[in-house]
Motif scaffolding. Structure first.
Motif, PDB file in Angstrom:
ATOM      1  N   ALA A   1      59.943 -83.500  34.415  1.00 40.81           N
ATOM      2  CA  ALA A   1      60.451 -83.170  35.706  1.00 40.81           C
ATOM      3  C   ALA A   1      61.229 -84.401  36.170  1.00 40.81           C
ATOM      4  CB  ALA A   1      59.357 -83.028  36.376  1.00 40.81           C
ATOM      5  N   LYS A   2      61.002 -85.483  36.076  1.00 44.71           N
ATOM      6  CA  LYS A   2      61.655 -86.475  36.826  1.00 44.71           C
ATOM      7  C   LYS A   2      63.119 -86.762  36.196  1.00 44.71           C
ATOM      8  CE  LYS A   2      57.879 -89.116  38.822  1.00 44.71           C
ATOM      9  NZ  LYS A   2      57.162 -90.516  38.574  1.00 44.71           N
ATOM     10  N   ARG A   3      63.484 -86.708  34.815  1.00 41.13           N
ATOM     11  CA  ARG A   3      64.382 -87.247  34.201  1.00 41.13           C
ATOM     12  C   ARG A   3      65.081 -85.784  33.699  1.00 41.13           C
ATOM     13  NH1 ARG A   3      62.096 -90.345  29.275  1.00 41.13           N
ATOM     14  NH2 ARG A   3      64.043 -89.997  28.627  1.00 41.13           N
ATOM     15  N   ALA A   4      64.514 -84.811  33.208  1.00 42.71           N
ATOM     16  CA  ALA A   4      65.456 -83.829  32.678  1.00 42.71           C
ATOM     17  C   ALA A   4      65.582 -82.668  33.837  1.00 42.71           C
ATOM     18  CB  ALA A   4      64.867 -83.417  31.376  1.00 42.71           C
ATOM     19  N   GLY A   5      64.511 -82.588  34.826  1.00 38.44           N
ATOM     20  CA  GLY A   5      64.798 -81.481  35.701  1.00 38.44           C
ATOM     21  C   GLY A   5      64.135 -80.259  35.115  1.00 38.44           C
ATOM     22  N   ILE A   6      63.068 -80.593  34.303  1.00 35.71           N
ATOM     23  CA  ILE A   6      62.123 -79.248  33.831  1.00 35.71           C
ATOM     24  C   ILE A   6      61.141 -79.271  34.151  1.00 35.71           C
ATOM     25  CG2 ILE A   6      61.723 -78.133  31.856  1.00 35.71           C
ATOM     26  CD1 ILE A   6      63.833 -79.242  30.394  1.00 35.71           C
ATOM     27  N   VAL A   7      60.408 -78.541  35.064  1.00 39.10           N
ATOM     28  CA  VAL A   7      59.183 -78.529  35.772  1.00 39.10           C
ATOM     29  C   VAL A   7      58.253 -77.524  34.952  1.00 39.10           C
ATOM     30  CG1 VAL A   7      57.995 -78.732  38.088  1.00 39.10           C
ATOM     31  CG2 VAL A   7      60.403 -79.099  38.044  1.00 39.10           C
ATOM     32  N   THR A   8      57.018 -78.428  34.525  1.00 38.63           N
ATOM     33  CA  THR A   8      56.162 -77.588  33.760  1.00 38.63           C
ATOM     34  C   THR A   8      54.719 -78.086  34.231  1.00 38.63           C
ATOM     35  OG1 THR A   8      56.114 -79.057  32.134  1.00 38.63           O
ATOM     36  CG2 THR A   8      57.634 -77.234  31.695  1.00 38.63           C
ATOM     37  N   ILE A   9      53.663 -77.220  33.642  1.00 37.58           N
ATOM     38  CA  ILE A   9      52.224 -77.863  34.108  1.00 37.58           C
ATOM     39  C   ILE A   9      51.616 -78.458  32.694  1.00 37.58           C
ATOM     40  CG2 ILE A   9      50.034 -77.238  34.814  1.00 37.58           C
ATOM     41  CD1 ILE A   9      52.020 -76.694  37.015  1.00 37.58           C
ATOM     42  N   PRO A  10      51.145 -79.637  32.934  1.00 34.11           N
ATOM     43  CA  PRO A  10      50.550 -80.205  31.774  1.00 34.11           C
ATOM     44  C   PRO A  10      49.332 -79.365  31.245  1.00 34.11           C
ATOM     45  CG  PRO A  10      50.715 -81.800  33.354  1.00 34.11           C
ATOM     46  CD  PRO A  10      50.913 -80.647  34.217  1.00 34.11           C
ATOM     47  N   GLY A  11      49.225 -79.316  29.983  1.00 36.52           N
ATOM     48  CA  GLY A  11      47.853 -78.639  29.273  1.00 36.52           C
ATOM     49  C   GLY A  11      46.745 -79.234  29.723  1.00 36.52           C
TER      50      GLY A  11
ATOM     51  N   ILE B   1      27.963 -73.596  40.210  1.00 37.08           N
ATOM     52  CA  ILE B   1      27.858 -73.121  38.928  1.00 37.08           C
ATOM     53  C   ILE B   1      28.591 -73.448  37.877  1.00 37.08           C
ATOM     54  CG2 ILE B   1      28.412 -70.507  38.129  1.00 37.08           C
ATOM     55  CD1 ILE B   1      28.596 -69.624  40.998  1.00 37.08           C
ATOM     56  N   GLU B   2      27.852 -73.674  36.838  1.00 32.37           N
ATOM     57  CA  GLU B   2      28.021 -74.445  35.725  1.00 32.37           C
ATOM     58  C   GLU B   2      29.133 -73.315  34.856  1.00 32.37           C
ATOM     59  OE1 GLU B   2      26.696 -75.326  30.997  1.00 32.37           O
ATOM     60  OE2 GLU B   2      25.164 -74.544  32.465  1.00 32.37           O
ATOM     61  N   ALA B   3      30.468 -74.193  34.574  1.00 32.63           N
ATOM     62  CA  ALA B   3      31.412 -73.317  33.782  1.00 32.63           C
ATOM     63  C   ALA B   3      30.996 -73.960  32.360  1.00 32.63           C
ATOM     64  CB  ALA B   3      32.641 -73.979  34.309  1.00 32.63           C
ATOM     65  N   ARG B   4      30.654 -72.787  31.403  1.00 26.56           N
ATOM     66  CA  ARG B   4      30.279 -72.985  30.082  1.00 26.56           C
ATOM     67  C   ARG B   4      31.090 -72.524  29.152  1.00 26.56           C
ATOM     68  NH1 ARG B   4      24.216 -70.980  28.412  1.00 26.56           N
ATOM     69  NH2 ARG B   4      23.781 -72.674  30.369  1.00 26.56           N
ATOM     70  N   THR B   5      32.147 -73.395  28.618  1.00 25.42           N
ATOM     71  CA  THR B   5      32.878 -73.307  28.050  1.00 25.42           C
ATOM     72  C   THR B   5      33.101 -72.750  26.336  1.00 25.42           C
ATOM     73  OG1 THR B   5      33.605 -75.607  27.176  1.00 25.42           O
ATOM     74  CG2 THR B   5      34.619 -74.654  29.430  1.00 25.42           C
TER      75      THR B   5
ATOM     76  N   SER C   1      50.149 -87.935  26.132  1.00 20.57           N
ATOM     77  CA  SER C   1      49.590 -87.229  27.040  1.00 20.57           C
ATOM     78  C   SER C   1      50.523 -86.177  27.754  1.00 20.57           C
ATOM     79  CB  SER C   1      48.854 -88.014  28.323  1.00 20.57           C
ATOM     80  OG  SER C   1      48.796 -87.116  29.372  1.00 20.57           O
ATOM     81  N   SER C   2      49.968 -84.821  27.634  1.00 18.08           N
ATOM     82  CA  SER C   2      50.968 -83.781  28.298  1.00 18.08           C
ATOM     83  C   SER C   2      51.197 -84.219  29.769  1.00 18.08           C
ATOM     84  CB  SER C   2      50.090 -82.655  28.240  1.00 18.08           C
ATOM     85  OG  SER C   2      48.934 -82.409  28.952  1.00 18.08           O
ATOM     86  N   VAL C   3      50.235 -85.013  30.440  1.00 21.06           N
ATOM     87  CA  VAL C   3      50.687 -85.253  31.980  1.00 21.06           C
ATOM     88  C   VAL C   3      51.889 -86.268  31.983  1.00 21.06           C
ATOM     89  CG1 VAL C   3      49.974 -86.654  33.898  1.00 21.06           C
ATOM     90  CG2 VAL C   3      48.252 -85.026  32.573  1.00 21.06           C
TER      91      VAL C   3
ATOM     92  N   PRO D   1      39.970 -79.767  28.554  1.00 27.56           N
ATOM     93  CA  PRO D   1      40.093 -80.917  27.741  1.00 27.56           C
ATOM     94  C   PRO D   1      40.670 -80.391  26.254  1.00 27.56           C
ATOM     95  CG  PRO D   1      37.847 -80.052  27.712  1.00 27.56           C
ATOM     96  CD  PRO D   1      38.674 -79.465  28.768  1.00 27.56           C
ATOM     97  N   GLY D   2      41.266 -81.211  25.517  1.00 27.36           N
ATOM     98  CA  GLY D   2      41.875 -81.016  24.305  1.00 27.36           C
ATOM     99  C   GLY D   2      43.122 -80.157  24.174  1.00 27.36           C
ATOM    100  N   GLN D   3      43.730 -80.012  25.319  1.00 33.50           N
ATOM    101  CA  GLN D   3      45.188 -79.371  25.396  1.00 33.50           C
ATOM    102  C   GLN D   3      46.092 -80.531  26.086  1.00 33.50           C
ATOM    103  OE1 GLN D   3      44.734 -76.644  24.864  1.00 33.50           O
ATOM    104  NE2 GLN D   3      42.431 -76.418  25.161  1.00 33.50           N
TER     105      GLN D   3
END
Length: 389
Positions: free
Chosen positions: A343-353, A138-142, A334-336, A358-360
């Motif tokens: 996460a690796k250096r500061a111990g704060i785990v988040t999800i990249p936009g 199914i197409e995800a039309r954004t 990049s948010s990634v 796209p565009g986040q």
């Protein structure tokens, strides 16, 4: 060797395990890990709910198959809950119980759309919604939700995205990932567009029990005379009752839609787990004050996050319920990369936009419900000292 379904094979692995892999690389140098990755309640279920769960799980009465649509007691109790919350008249026949809200979305989508059809979703999107549509063909039309509009969609843009292939518009409010709360007037405008154009509005309200204090009625869509002609509402008991591992969700829709979902559920799972249904059927009325106190606690955590980041280069662009969409200060990065280094250096785990569309690239999702006010306050020192090499 036979090839896998390409619609599934082309998908990236689930994002949460990937992010947790970054967390495992943290050395602990800045103190305990602060996990803001997954939307889980940071407090245990009520002791009475645990007792009811145990009693039901140990009962032979719940060891066999149940009704495909759900336990009558829970369907009735939830119909009453929805009726009271929205000032509407919802019956048990309008309710279908599912194993979590993700399954509710899959079932609702399959009930209204087929491969080759399209469903309008927002960008940023909830990643499981987008991947569900892709694996179903199914197409995800954004439609873009822009920061200058507080990450809320423009109804005119939604209407322009409609067309012969579109079967539904899927929204999440309070939103995942941004936390943006859709005002009642906006939801009504989008509902009217959907009804006028003969498409469904699939409204995921997983986090509706954590709206800002003083907000008692998320919308009045169920009061519309023709609500059943265009609205399918999704809900999760997991967050409000702190039982995500028991996977319990619900669909509210016109009774003929519930019949179609029943056909799908009979193939997906036959019926949702019965013991949690029995427990939550009791908890809906018995644990109102406990749930209200949890709502107050989550609001305090949101306020603490805004205060903690208030004078920093890390900007809270939207916040609500369990989530904040935070703009990181590293232009062109990049948010990634930012999330992995955090996460690796500061111990704060988040999800990249970027995991949400796209565009986040400038955003991270902070899921703060799992962190106490004291834990949230620890973010300031770690973020102030954080740089990218």
């Amino acid at each position: 060797m036979p090839v896998p379904n390409p619609l599934v094979a082309e998908l990236s692995p689930p994002p949460i395990p990937s992010v947790q892999g970054w967390a495992r690389a943290y050395s602990g140098g800045h103190g305990p890990l602060i996990d803001l990755s997954q939307a889980v309640p940071g407090y245990p279920p009520h002791k009475d709910l645990l007792r009811w769960l145990g009693e039901a799980a140990a009962s032979k009465a719940y060891a066999g198959y149940g009704d495909i649509e759900g336990e009558p007691a829970l369907r009735t109790a939830y119909a009453l809950n929805v009726s009271e919350l929205y000032g509407a008249d919802i019956a048990a026949r309008n309710v279908h119980i599912t194993s979590g809200c993700n399954q509710a979305f899959v079932a609702a989508v399959m009930a209204v759309a087929a491969a080759g059809d399209a469903i309008v979703v927002t960008n940023p999107w909830y990643f499981n919604h987008e991947t569900t549509l892709r694996m179903l063909g199914i197409e995800a039309r954004t439609v873009d939700c822009l920061p200058e509009r507080s990450f809320l969609p423009d109804p005119k843009t939604i209407e322009k995205a409609l067309g012969p292939k579109v079967r539904a518009v899927a929204l999440v409010s309070p939103n995942n990932p941004t936390g943006a709360v859709y005002p009642p007037a906006l939801l009504n405008a989008i509902f009217e567009i959907c009804h006028r154009n003969g498409v469904w509005l699939i409204l995921d309200e997983t986090y509706r029990d954590f709206l800002a204090l003083g907000t008692e009625r998320p919308h009045r869509l169920f009061s519309a005379p023709a609500w059943n002609e265009a609205l399918i509402q999704l809900y999760s008991f997991s967050k409000s009752f702190c039982i995500p591992g028991h996977r319990l969700g619900a669909v509210v829709a016109d009774q003929p839609v519930v019949v179609q979902i029943g056909k799908i559920m009979d193939n997906l799972q036959i019926c949702a787990s019965r013991a949690p249904q029995a427990a939550v059927a009791k908890g809906l009325s018995a644990l109102v004050e406990w749930r209200r106190a949890n709502r107050t606690e989550i609001a305090a955590r949101a306020e603490a996050l805004v205060e903690t980041l208030g004078e920093m280069a890390w900007q809270v662009e939207a916040i609500g319920a369990y989530f904040a969409f935070v703009r990181h200060p590293f232009e062109g990065v990049s948010s990634v990369r930012v999330a992995e280094e955090l996460a690796k250096r500061a111990g704060i785990v988040t999800i990249p936009g970027e995991f949400f569309g796209p565009g986040q690239e400038r955003y991270l999702r902070f899921a703060f419900a799992n962190a106490t006010v004291a834990t949230v306050s620890m973010l300031r020192e770690r973020l102030q000292g954080f740089t990218l090499a």
